[in-house]
Design a protein around this motif. Sequence first.
Motif, PDB file in Angstrom:
ATOM      1  N   GLU A 112       0.824  -1.209   0.000  1.00 32.05           N
ATOM      2  CA  GLU A 112       0.000   0.000   0.000  1.00 32.05           C
ATOM      3  C   GLU A 112       0.862   1.264   0.000  1.00 32.05           C
ATOM      4  O   GLU A 112       0.554   2.233  -0.690  1.00 32.05           O
ATOM      5  N   ALA A 113       1.950   1.243   0.769  1.00 32.47           N
ATOM      6  CA  ALA A 113       2.857   2.396   0.810  1.00 32.47           C
ATOM      7  C   ALA A 113       3.518   2.606  -0.545  1.00 32.47           C
ATOM      8  O   ALA A 113       3.664   3.737  -1.010  1.00 32.47           O
ATOM      9  N   ALA A 114       3.909   1.521  -1.207  1.00 32.56           N
ATOM     10  CA  ALA A 114       4.545   1.612  -2.523  1.00 32.56           C
ATOM     11  C   ALA A 114       3.594   2.256  -3.531  1.00 32.56           C
ATOM     12  O   ALA A 114       3.998   3.123  -4.306  1.00 32.56           O
ATOM     13  N   GLU A 115       2.345   1.858  -3.522  1.00 31.85           N
ATOM     14  CA  GLU A 115       1.356   2.430  -4.430  1.00 31.85           C
ATOM     15  C   GLU A 115       1.082   3.899  -4.092  1.00 31.85           C
ATOM     16  O   GLU A 115       0.993   4.741  -4.976  1.00 31.85           O
ATOM     17  N   LYS A 116       0.977   4.191  -2.805  1.00 26.15           N
ATOM     18  CA  LYS A 116       0.692   5.553  -2.346  1.00 26.15           C
ATOM     19  C   LYS A 116       1.818   6.522  -2.711  1.00 26.15           C
ATOM     20  O   LYS A 116       1.561   7.649  -3.109  1.00 26.15           O
ATOM     21  N   TRP A 117       3.068   6.075  -2.587  1.00 26.54           N
ATOM     22  CA  TRP A 117       4.230   6.928  -2.803  1.00 26.54           C
ATOM     23  C   TRP A 117       4.801   6.834  -4.219  1.00 26.54           C
ATOM     24  O   TRP A 117       5.692   7.584  -4.583  1.00 26.54           O
ATOM     25  N   GLY A 118       4.335   5.882  -5.005  1.00 29.08           N
ATOM     26  CA  GLY A 118       4.798   5.737  -6.383  1.00 29.08           C
ATOM     27  C   GLY A 118       6.213   5.200  -6.497  1.00 29.08           C
ATOM     28  O   GLY A 118       6.959   5.598  -7.390  1.00 29.08           O
ATOM     29  N   ILE A 119       6.584   4.301  -5.589  1.00 33.10           N
ATOM     30  CA  ILE A 119       7.904   3.666  -5.636  1.00 33.10           C
ATOM     31  C   ILE A 119       7.726   2.157  -5.555  1.00 33.10           C
ATOM     32  O   ILE A 119       6.625   1.671  -5.323  1.00 33.10           O
TER      33      ILE A 119
END
Length: 62
Positions: free
Chosen positions: A8-15
């Motif tokens: 979820e963090a990867a999708e939210k931050w675009g990394i």
Amino acid sequence: MEYITVQEAAEKWGISVRRVQFLCEKEIIPGVVKFGKVWAIPNEAEKPKDGRYKAHRRTKEG
């Protein structure tokens, strides 16, 4: 406090997921907690600044 997953963090931050895992391992994200094999990232955590740098290209002159 609510937590989000690495995905979820990867999708939210675009990394990438791997980059988020690295940031968790180095405890660069404040408040990150590991439960067994799973990282829990605070929902309100902000994306850390990218401390990496790019190599400068050499240019041919003349």
